[in-house]
Design a protein around this motif. Sequence first.
Motif, PDB file in Angstrom:
ATOM      1  N   ARG A 172      49.711  26.489  51.285  1.00  0.00           N
ATOM      2  CA  ARG A 172      48.946  26.348  50.271  1.00  0.00           C
ATOM      3  C   ARG A 172      47.850  25.920  51.105  1.00  0.00           C
ATOM      4  N   LEU A 173      45.920  26.346  51.514  1.00  0.00           N
ATOM      5  CA  LEU A 173      45.361  25.811  52.122  1.00  0.00           C
ATOM      6  C   LEU A 173      45.165  24.207  51.496  1.00  0.00           C
ATOM      7  N   ASP A 174      44.201  22.954  51.665  1.00  0.00           N
ATOM      8  CA  ASP A 174      43.728  22.093  51.516  1.00  0.00           C
ATOM      9  C   ASP A 174      43.451  22.167  50.422  1.00  0.00           C
ATOM     10  N   ASP A 175      42.507  22.850  49.561  1.00  0.00           N
ATOM     11  CA  ASP A 175      42.365  22.835  48.291  1.00  0.00           C
ATOM     12  C   ASP A 175      43.074  22.686  47.169  1.00  0.00           C
ATOM     13  N   ASN A 176      44.723  22.986  47.776  1.00  0.00           N
ATOM     14  CA  ASN A 176      45.311  22.757  46.872  1.00  0.00           C
ATOM     15  C   ASN A 176      46.041  23.671  45.824  1.00  0.00           C
ATOM     16  N   ARG A 177      44.928  25.180  46.218  1.00  0.00           N
ATOM     17  CA  ARG A 177      45.078  25.913  44.862  1.00  0.00           C
ATOM     18  C   ARG A 177      45.357  26.894  45.488  1.00  0.00           C
ATOM     19  N   THR A 178      44.600  27.386  46.598  1.00  0.00           N
ATOM     20  CA  THR A 178      44.676  28.393  47.087  1.00  0.00           C
ATOM     21  C   THR A 178      45.562  29.011  48.463  1.00  0.00           C
ATOM     22  N   LEU A 179      46.690  30.360  47.592  1.00  0.00           N
ATOM     23  CA  LEU A 179      47.375  30.075  48.494  1.00  0.00           C
ATOM     24  C   LEU A 179      47.505  30.852  49.730  1.00  0.00           C
ATOM     25  N   GLN A 180      47.572  31.726  50.695  1.00  0.00           N
ATOM     26  CA  GLN A 180      47.039  32.139  52.165  1.00  0.00           C
ATOM     27  C   GLN A 180      48.642  32.633  52.285  1.00  0.00           C
ATOM     28  N   VAL A 181      48.907  34.051  52.060  1.00  0.00           N
ATOM     29  CA  VAL A 181      49.657  34.974  52.748  1.00  0.00           C
ATOM     30  C   VAL A 181      49.320  36.399  53.349  1.00  0.00           C
ATOM     31  N   GLU A 182      50.184  37.071  54.415  1.00  0.00           N
ATOM     32  CA  GLU A 182      49.988  38.228  54.930  1.00  0.00           C
ATOM     33  C   GLU A 182      50.757  39.213  54.312  1.00  0.00           C
ATOM     34  N   GLY A 183      50.038  40.423  54.590  1.00  0.00           N
ATOM     35  CA  GLY A 183      51.003  41.745  53.989  1.00  0.00           C
ATOM     36  C   GLY A 183      50.193  42.602  54.425  1.00  0.00           C
ATOM     37  N   LEU A 184      50.012  44.005  53.541  1.00  0.00           N
ATOM     38  CA  LEU A 184      49.317  45.400  53.691  1.00  0.00           C
ATOM     39  C   LEU A 184      48.743  45.767  52.242  1.00  0.00           C
ATOM     40  N   LEU A 185      47.781  46.125  52.338  1.00  0.00           N
ATOM     41  CA  LEU A 185      47.127  46.830  51.521  1.00  0.00           C
ATOM     42  C   LEU A 185      47.206  47.713  50.894  1.00  0.00           C
ATOM     43  N   VAL A 186      47.546  48.427  50.183  1.00  0.00           N
ATOM     44  CA  VAL A 186      48.637  49.350  49.390  1.00  0.00           C
ATOM     45  C   VAL A 186      47.183  50.714  49.483  1.00  0.00           C
ATOM     46  N   ASP A 187      46.379  50.398  47.926  1.00  0.00           N
ATOM     47  CA  ASP A 187      46.010  51.339  47.263  1.00  0.00           C
ATOM     48  C   ASP A 187      45.150  50.988  46.248  1.00  0.00           C
ATOM     49  N   THR A 188      44.298  51.010  45.597  1.00  0.00           N
ATOM     50  CA  THR A 188      42.969  50.604  44.840  1.00  0.00           C
ATOM     51  C   THR A 188      43.634  51.539  43.437  1.00  0.00           C
ATOM     52  N   ILE A 189      43.663  51.131  42.186  1.00  0.00           N
ATOM     53  CA  ILE A 189      44.687  50.921  40.710  1.00  0.00           C
ATOM     54  C   ILE A 189      43.079  52.028  40.208  1.00  0.00           C
ATOM     55  N   GLU A 190      43.523  53.520  40.408  1.00  0.00           N
ATOM     56  CA  GLU A 190      42.398  54.191  39.723  1.00  0.00           C
ATOM     57  C   GLU A 190      42.569  54.209  38.327  1.00  0.00           C
ATOM     58  N   GLN A 191      43.527  54.274  37.839  1.00  0.00           N
ATOM     59  CA  GLN A 191      43.932  54.924  36.516  1.00  0.00           C
ATOM     60  C   GLN A 191      45.386  53.829  35.361  1.00  0.00           C
ATOM     61  N   VAL A 192      44.970  53.376  34.782  1.00  0.00           N
ATOM     62  CA  VAL A 192      46.561  52.771  34.060  1.00  0.00           C
ATOM     63  C   VAL A 192      46.557  52.584  32.032  1.00  0.00           C
ATOM     64  N   MET A 193      47.831  53.168  32.065  1.00  0.00           N
ATOM     65  CA  MET A 193      48.116  54.134  30.965  1.00  0.00           C
ATOM     66  C   MET A 193      49.229  53.049  30.096  1.00  0.00           C
ATOM     67  N   SER A 194      49.339  53.114  29.299  1.00  0.00           N
ATOM     68  CA  SER A 194      50.617  52.604  27.840  1.00  0.00           C
ATOM     69  C   SER A 194      51.482  53.580  28.509  1.00  0.00           C
ATOM     70  N   LEU A 195      52.720  53.090  28.840  1.00  0.00           N
ATOM     71  CA  LEU A 195      53.972  53.660  27.954  1.00  0.00           C
ATOM     72  C   LEU A 195      54.184  53.984  26.766  1.00  0.00           C
TER      73      LEU A 195
END
Length: 660
Positions: free
Chosen positions: A442-465
């Motif tokens: 957590r950063l000093d503003d007490n509301r922001t979380l900093q994490v490391e990871g991989l950006l996989v991709d951007t969502i193009e479409q979302v559909m109900s099942l």
Amino acid sequence: MTSNSFRYLPLDPQLREIRLLTLSSGCPDEPLQCHLSTTCLTARPIYKALSYVWGDPASSKTPGNTLILDGHPFPVTTNLRSALRHLRPAAGGDSMCLWVDAVCINQGDVDERSQQVAMMRDIYALAAQVIIWLGEEDDGSNAVFDALPVIASRKSRRQYDDEGKDQEYCLDLMRQCGSFFFGLTDCHPWLSRVWILQELAMAKKDPLVVCGWKSVSWSTLVKAWRAIARETLANLGTRQKVREATSREKLESTSIGDNAESHSDGPADEDDDEDDDVEILAKVKIEVLDDLRKAVRSRGGESLRKLLLISRTSAATDPRDRVYGLLGLLEKDALDPGSSVTVAVDYRKPTSEVYTDAMAHIFSRGDGPYFLSGVFLPGVSAVAPHIPSLPPMTKQPDLPSWVPDFSRQVPDKATQPNGIRFHPPATMSASGAGTVCKNGRRLDDNRTLQVEGLLVDTIEQVMSLGTTLDASIENLAYLESVASDARQRPCLFRPSVAPLIQKFKNSEPLWRILISNKHFMSGYDPAPLSYERMYLSLLKQHAITAGGDPNHHNPDRAQRSEYELCLQSGVGQQSFFTTKSGFIGTCVPDSRRGDIIAIVFGSPVPFVLRPITQSGPAARGEGQTYSLVGASYVGGIMGGEMVDELYCEDLMDSTTFFIQ
């Protein structure tokens, strides 16, 4: 709950002062005469500590719900008055010295309340005895409490006499007591309150359980339950069903990573001569409480992550107590400010800040990403639980999207699906080699979380099942077409990694993705190949029905295949998505086009993140800020393929994510 006529004298927190309530003897219908005195915990005073439920605070205004405290009327709730009336020594007997939070703490003094709550671990640990007040007697409870010692001291089957008279007598008692235990949580709210975990676990001697005018020891209550569970359920022929239900319930709502409600490493019970059947007890609240008591006594405490999971069904009048009520049970290492973010009891803080402190602590212990992957997340712009002592319209800060609402961690209260639904089988993790890394702060503003990871991709479409199982089945053929089209999209990754991305996104069939590749009966094992045949059968049946074959006979839909039951568990809980580069998967329904999929090192599932424009790191040019939408299952990378084959091979750089 103070009276205008009674005034508390201040306590000295430096001296670890507490108040003790002396309950005078008397006849049942006489007013409750009490006296308050001040002492120091360091003086090792002799007293008993009461573990009970306040009940409706408004009941303290009911005429007659009073104590005579040092000569002054003092209002109490109906349940506390009843407890003291039943515990009061008979006329002519010695008085009883008690610690009772509602009276011994000045509830109107926020600072004193914070100081005393921080001492409650020691208050209950130093008590000569902890008395558990379940409530007044009800139909049959007196007979049950008379029978409990007999059941708890039962012989094993191989020790019964040849005629089986003792066995039949004991089984008859078990049948009579079974309904009491199965309705225990519903009828006696003591088991559903968060504070009782600490009060029970810290008791140095066997606590006394009181219901009306009857009482038994805690160990007797637990042993009697175990006997009833092993014998009665087995005789009903439900053991296998209970095992199966237990297995699925563990998947859906217990520990993240390890079983928070598994049996502790503490000493075995004297009567554990049939341990092979003990798994049928795993989800019973009384057993969970006893396991926690043993774990605290043997290991000194538990992690906050595990305590929050164990107590997810527990309630508290003040939502901040969902955290504060657990702090006394923390393992010793978690209390070291040099290695962990500490959580101080402070009733001046709003709920969102208390919950954020708890999550900052969990991340500092290295448990954050895994914990977030399996809880009910609040969603974007979630309102923090209201504090009852504040006016109804008092504005409180919203919860950051990475901070769960700990008062809504059961399905009927949650506003989002549980992340466990998207977990791959237990042997897999989207984080691959990064599964066990310590990630996030957590950063000093007490509301922001900093994490490391991989950006996989951007969502193009979302559909109900689909909103029903039948609707989901009808959508399968269309989903196959959408998935096929998505996988043919050109890869937007750089040429050096494009072939691997192409391999990943085509490596897992849709039928596995839709059920997170999990076996219905365990949730921990991969889906068997037999599920593919069931899936293809559904596609075929729908094709015949859609074709209008007049000779087609619709099978009995009450006989659902295991694959259909897997699909059914996800109805309304997940949506289908595709990404710009052709990945397909399932995600929480609140996901939308433009959200990104990210692997946060340490989490077994990728998360859906939503870019936001806000003050903080983004405004300073340090990186994009996101909201955490929820968990997802991405076909082809749930075994850590992107991390192991791209990141670990220096073909892909990590990304720093700032989440608010």
